[in-house]
Every structure is written in structure tokens, then in C-alpha cells.
Scaffold this active site. Structure first.
Site, PDB file in Angstrom:
ATOM      1  N   HIS A 165       0.825  -1.220   0.000  1.00  0.00           N
ATOM      2  CA  HIS A 165       0.000   0.000   0.000  1.00  0.00           C
ATOM      3  C   HIS A 165       0.860   1.272   0.000  1.00  0.00           C
ATOM      4  O   HIS A 165       0.551   2.232   0.700  1.00  0.00           O
ATOM      5  CB  HIS A 165      -0.938   0.032   1.211  1.00  0.00           C
ATOM      6  CG  HIS A 165      -1.948  -1.075   1.234  1.00  0.00           C
ATOM      7  ND1 HIS A 165      -3.220  -0.930   0.748  1.00  0.00           N
ATOM      8  CD2 HIS A 165      -1.879  -2.348   1.704  1.00  0.00           C
ATOM      9  CE1 HIS A 165      -3.890  -2.064   0.909  1.00  0.00           C
ATOM     10  NE2 HIS A 165      -3.092  -2.949   1.484  1.00  0.00           N
TER      11      HIS A 165
ATOM     12  N   ASN B 286     -10.541  -2.472   2.293  1.00  0.00           N
ATOM     13  CA  ASN B 286     -10.178  -2.582   0.874  1.00  0.00           C
ATOM     14  C   ASN B 286     -11.401  -2.213   0.027  1.00  0.00           C
ATOM     15  O   ASN B 286     -12.520  -2.161   0.543  1.00  0.00           O
ATOM     16  CB  ASN B 286      -9.764  -4.010   0.522  1.00  0.00           C
ATOM     17  CG  ASN B 286      -8.293  -4.289   0.850  1.00  0.00           C
ATOM     18  OD1 ASN B 286      -7.482  -3.374   0.929  1.00  0.00           O
ATOM     19  ND2 ASN B 286      -7.970  -5.549   1.019  1.00  0.00           N
TER      20      ASN B 286
ATOM     21  N   TYR C 293       0.061  -3.847  12.150  1.00  0.00           N
ATOM     22  CA  TYR C 293       0.095  -2.417  11.762  1.00  0.00           C
ATOM     23  C   TYR C 293       0.872  -1.552  12.747  1.00  0.00           C
ATOM     24  O   TYR C 293       1.744  -0.781  12.331  1.00  0.00           O
ATOM     25  CB  TYR C 293      -1.331  -1.898  11.539  1.00  0.00           C
ATOM     26  CG  TYR C 293      -1.965  -2.518  10.310  1.00  0.00           C
ATOM     27  CD1 TYR C 293      -2.353  -3.855  10.308  1.00  0.00           C
ATOM     28  CD2 TYR C 293      -2.149  -1.802   9.143  1.00  0.00           C
ATOM     29  CE1 TYR C 293      -2.904  -4.453   9.196  1.00  0.00           C
ATOM     30  CE2 TYR C 293      -2.705  -2.388   8.012  1.00  0.00           C
ATOM     31  CZ  TYR C 293      -3.081  -3.715   8.039  1.00  0.00           C
ATOM     32  OH  TYR C 293      -3.616  -4.311   6.934  1.00  0.00           O
TER      33      TYR C 293
END
Ligand code: HEM
Length: 502
Positions: free
Chosen positions: A58, A131, A341
Site C-alpha cells: 500500500h 479494501n 500495523y
């Protein structure tokens, strides 16, 4: 010193000439550089360090700011305060990305698009890291790095490689549902403004009494869905690789603020027990008839970043950033993401990344047990206790004195009881895994020419596969969705390959 603006070194010392180095000059006018030229040294040294690691996935993205407005009082299923009053507004940061290619790549390439949102709520930040597809390629998190490497560059040639791509997907066929979407028109959306996004995962909306509903979240564009044809996407990739960034930035500058309605599908724990699909398997969707979409709000993006690096590149989103009233489900991919993350952000931005202005909560933050570390740039909680109270409960004395208390909102309730055995997870596929893709294939057939375009797009990729046995495995994978699809793929791919060989 006059109070007008002047250039300084980073430490604030004024500097007379910001445009030339200081030299020991000879007759020719030029000369030797000097170590005492602090401005030159600082400028060069900083330049060499101005890149931070790009996101491992990403990396290329469009970012903007806006606001969420609640259109429903959701207190019947969640205590989240940003959802508990019709008309309540919450500022939002949005970052929409391609997944595989690097930061400088073309944003119209065929790819899944990531859709990250940070809601700066009055109870702390709520991140939604979605997404533009309602399902995902895998349901076992251990496969994530392999999935992504197979979509990126070959370790030797440094080229994207159709052999790796298809080898991964033949070996991990649970991704067939997502593959069909990726090779449909939706694999090349026209721009951020014209796409939907989805939680994919099942989340939980919770109440302080311990009750909860399972939920999937849908973000639906109000501009209408529009996609590019493969040919248009390829042409634009060459002519304007930053097409999506430009489209969004210019639309906002023109005052054409894009909007999305946000919906939830809700399911009770009892319904989940009896549902025909495993709701923790993110290769599956829920029926919209059985679990209708209910609107909870509206999203409007209306402000461009002032500085891309500070606002968007330094942004860190995580599915683990959740306010009271929203919680993770037992989906193993989601559980793994809760770790991945913040871990990535600590590596990419540093251990105090939550302090960066774009990540900082607008709600009060008092987290004195997380302090120090590289690039701490506030008062670091001064002399406040940095440990939880022991026998003499010093922090309790301190809290009482300062009126600090534990928040009732943050209380955890036991939402689920689990009994099971520890064993390796298997995500082996069964015929059931082809039921939803087969239904999708039928749905694609309702849009004129779309099945043909899916085949054409797949053929375009498969002609890059040099191993006949791997190509045959792909035909048979798609043949399990629909016989004719497998057959057509084989016919057309092999015909192209034959023509090229002759
Ligand atoms: C095991 C599965 C997954 C793992 C380990 C994983 C890991 C990661 C990592 C390490 C990043 C880069 C973060 C950074 O450097 O700041 C990332 C970005 C991202 N991922 Fe995932 N991911 C997974 C699955 C998913 C799924 C299922 C979705 C969507 C439903 C998703 C959506 C995103 C988005 C939107 C971003 C970009 C966030 C941003 O804009 O900063 N990922 N992921």
C-alpha cells in the site's frame, strides 16, 4: 533583530545567504569547501535522510481530509459515541492506495485498492483499514507475506512475474472469489471517487452490558461506480501515472466534494452460530437479503492535505485502533492485523508515531505508561508516575490528587467464551468455496460484455505464464467456478501463445 521572517538554520540561528556555499576561494573564483559551513553540511546531511521506508504494501496513495456525519442513532447496538447522535460530525483522514506496486508506480494498475480512514472521535481515534473489495485472497494470516511477494517483484529479475502470481494462487485457491473481482471491471476503478470500500472482516459492535452484534461495514460511493477498461487503465498508467491523486486533489480544489454513505450489516451471535458460512472466513460475503444494509452515516472528503509527507506519508492506520463500542471478531486474519500495523508503524515512523500531528488523537490522551523512546517530542508526562500502583498504590494517590480515573467506557466485557484445542489452522478448500464465486460469475454476466472482459483480462495475465502445467492448473481452478469459464480461458490463452510462438 527585526520581527520580519528570515531564513535560519534548523536551530534558529539566522543565516545571511541561503543560496550559496561558503568557499575558500582562489583566483578562479571557485575554491575549497569548509567544514565551518554548517549550512552546507546540514543541508546535505538532511537531504540524504529525507526518505523514510515506504509502506511494504500500500505504498502509493491518495490522501484527503473530510468529515463523517452520523445519520442514525446506533445506540441500540454500539456505545461508540460518534455513532450515537443523528447529525454528529467527526473529522476524518482518508488514505486510498494500491497494494503491490511501489510509491512511484501508476495508480491505475490492476490491483486491489486499500481504503484507510482515521475517525478522530471524542473517545479517541477509530481507524477503519478496509479494501475496495468485500472479500480477501486468504483466510490464514501466515500466508500474507507470500501472497504479497507473489504479486510484487521476482527476487532475481526484479520484474513482476505472472509465474509467481499464478503459482501462489493455484497453491492457495481460497482466493478465487477475490481473483474474480480483481480481473473484473472493478480491478481498474476509474478513481477514488468512484469506488466502494468494505470492512471485509466481520467486526463486533458492542454495548457496555456485554451484548454485541457481528457487523460488516460497507462504504458506498455516491458518485456512482465507474471503472476503466484494461486498455484505458494501461494508457493512463503511461500518460499520467498519478491520475488518481490528481483526480481527487483537483475535485476537492474545485469544491466537488465526493461523498460516500456508510452502511452496516448486523448479525446476532445466535445467527452467526447457524449461518451457512463461517463469518470469520473473509473469503465469504453475507447475503444482503438475509442481512440488509442499514445506513449509519455519510462521509464527505472536503480538504486536501497541506503537506503530503506530514499529513499522509506519516499517517499510520491500524485495525487495532478502536473506540469503546467497536471490537475485533475472531477472524484470524483480523487478529493478526491487530499486531502487524502498529508493528509496521514503529519500524516505519518510530516508537512515538502516535504523537505525529496526523496521528494524534483529538480527544484527550493520558497514557503515562507509554513514554520516553526515540523522538519523544512533548513534555513526556513530566514527573507523573510511570508505573502502575503496587502495595502502597502510589499511582492511586497521584490519580486521586489529580482527579485522574479509569474510564468506565473502556471497561472490557467478556463477549465470547472459547473452548478448543491448540492446533495448526488449515484453510484447505472445499466445493463450498466455489459457491459464492460461481454466483458472482452469474452476476458479472448481467453487465453487458463483462464476462468476456474478465476472460480477456485473465488471458492477458496468463499468457505471461511460461509453464504449461501451471497454466492448466489455472484453467482447472477457474473451471471449478464455471466449466465454460475454464474452457474459454484455455482456448483463448493457448491460441495467443501459439500465435506468439509461430
Ligand atoms: C494477515 C493479513 C494482513 C497483514 C499482515 C497486513 C499488513 C499490512 C502492513 C504491514 C501494512 C503497511 C502498514 C504501514 O507501513 O503503515 C498494511 C497496509 C494496509 N493494509 Fe494490510 N495486512 C493484511 C491484510 C489486509 C486486509 C484484509 C485489508 C483490508 C480489508 C488490508 C488493508 C490495508 C490497507 C488499507 C493498508 C494501507 C494503510 C495505510 O493507508 O497506511 N490489509 N497492511
Amino acid at each position: 533583530m527585526a520581527d520580519d521572517k528570515y531564513y535560519t538554520l534548523a536551530e534558529g540561528c539566522p543565516f545571511a545567504n541561503n543560496a550559496s556555499a561558503v568557499l575558500m576561494r582562489g583566483k578562479q573564483g571557485s575554491g575549497l569547501g569548509l567544514l565551518q559551513d554548517t549550512q552546507l553540511i546540514e543541508t546535505l546531511a538532511h537531504f540524504s535522510r529525507e526518505r523514510i521506508p515506504e509502506r511494504v504494501v500500500h505504498a502509493k496513495a491518495v490522501g484527503s481530509y473530510g468529515e463523517f456525519e452520523a445519520t442514525r442513532d446506533c445506540s441500540d447496538f454500539t456505545s461508540a459515541s460518534f455513532l450515537n447522535k443523528v447529525g454528529k460530525k467527526t473529522p476524518v483522514l482518508q488514505r486510498v492506495s494500491t497494494v503491490g506496486p511501489e510509491s512511484g508506480s501508476a495508480d491505475t494498475s490492476r490491483d486491489v485498492h486499500g481504503w484507510a480512514m482515521k475517525f478522530y472521535t471524542d473517545e479517541g481515534n477509530q481507524d477503519f483499514v478496509f479494501n475496495n473489495t468485500p472479500v480477501f485472497f486468504i483466510r490464514d494470516p501466515l500466508k500474507f507475506p507470500s501472497l504479497n511477494r507473489s504479486h510484487k517483484r521476482h527476487p532475481q529479475t526484479h520484474l513482476p512475474d505472472a509465474n509467481m502470481f499464478w503459482d501462489f494462487h493455484v497453491g492457495n485457491p481460497e482466493g478465487i472469489h477475490q481473483l474474480l473481482i480483481l480481473f473484473s471491471d472493478r480491478g481498474t476503478p476509474k478513481s477514488v471517487r468512484y469506488m466502494h470500500s468494505y470492512s471485509g472482516h466481520t467486526y463486533k459492535f458492542t454495548k457496555p452490558d456485554g451484548s454485541f452484534k457481528y457487523a460488516k461495514i460497507h462504504v458506498k460511493t455516491q458518485q456512482g461506480v465507474e471503472n476503466l477498461s484494461s486498455q484505458e487503465a494501461t494508457r493512463i498508467a503511461g500518460e499520467d501515472p498519478d491520475f488518481m491523486i490528481r483526480d481527487m486533489f483537483e475535485a476537492i480544489e474545485r469544491g466537488e466534494y465526493p461523498t460516500w454513505n456508510i452502511y452496516v450489516q448486523l448479525m446476532s451471535p445466535e445467527e452467526a452460530e447457524n449461518y451457512k458460512w463461517n463469518i470469520f472466513d473473509m473469503t465469504k460475503v453475507w447475503s444482503h437479503t438475509e442481512f440488509p444494509l442499514q445506513q449509519i452515516g455519510r462521509l464527505t472528503m472536503n480538504r486536501n492535505p497541506q503537506n503530503y509527507f506530514a499529513d499522509i506519508e506519516q499517517a499510520a492506520f491500524s485495525p487495532s485502533t478502536m473506540v469503546p463500542g467497536i471490537a475485533a471478531s475472531a477472524d484470524p486474519v483480523l487478529q493478526a492485523r491487530l499486531f502487524a500495523y502498529p508493528d509496521a508503524a514503529r519500524y516505519r515512523l518510530g516508537v512515538n508515531y502516535q504523537q505525529l500531528p496526523t496521528n494524534a488523537a483529538k480527544a484527550q490522551v493520558y497514557c503515562p505508561f507509554q513514554r520516553d523512546g526515540a523522538m519523544r517530542f512533548d513534555d513526556n508526562y513530566g514527573g507523573d508516575p510511570n508505573y502502575v500502583g503496587s502495595w502502597i498504590k502510589p499511582t492511586k494517590f497521584y490519580q486521586d490528587a489529580k482527579g485522574i480515573r479509569a474510564s468506565a467506557l473502556a471497561l472490557h466485557t467478556d463477549h465470547e467464551k472459547w473452548v478448543g484445542e491448540v492446533s495448526a489452522y488449515t484453510s484447505e478448500i472445499t466445493d463450498d468455496d466455489f459457491v459464492q464465486p460461481a454466483a458472482l460469475w452469474e452476476v458479472l454476466g448481467r453487465v453487458s460484455g463483462q464476462q468476456d472482459r474478465v476472460i480477456e483480462n485473465l488471458v492477458g495475465s496468463l499468457t505471461g505464464v511460461k509453464y504449461p502445467e501451471l497454466r492448466r492448473a489455472v484453467y482447472s481452478l477457474f473451471g471449478r467456478v464455471n466449466n465454460n469459464l475454464g474452457f474459454m480461458l484455455q482456448e483463448r490463452t493457448e491460441a495467443v501463445i501459439k500465435t506468439v510462438q509461430n
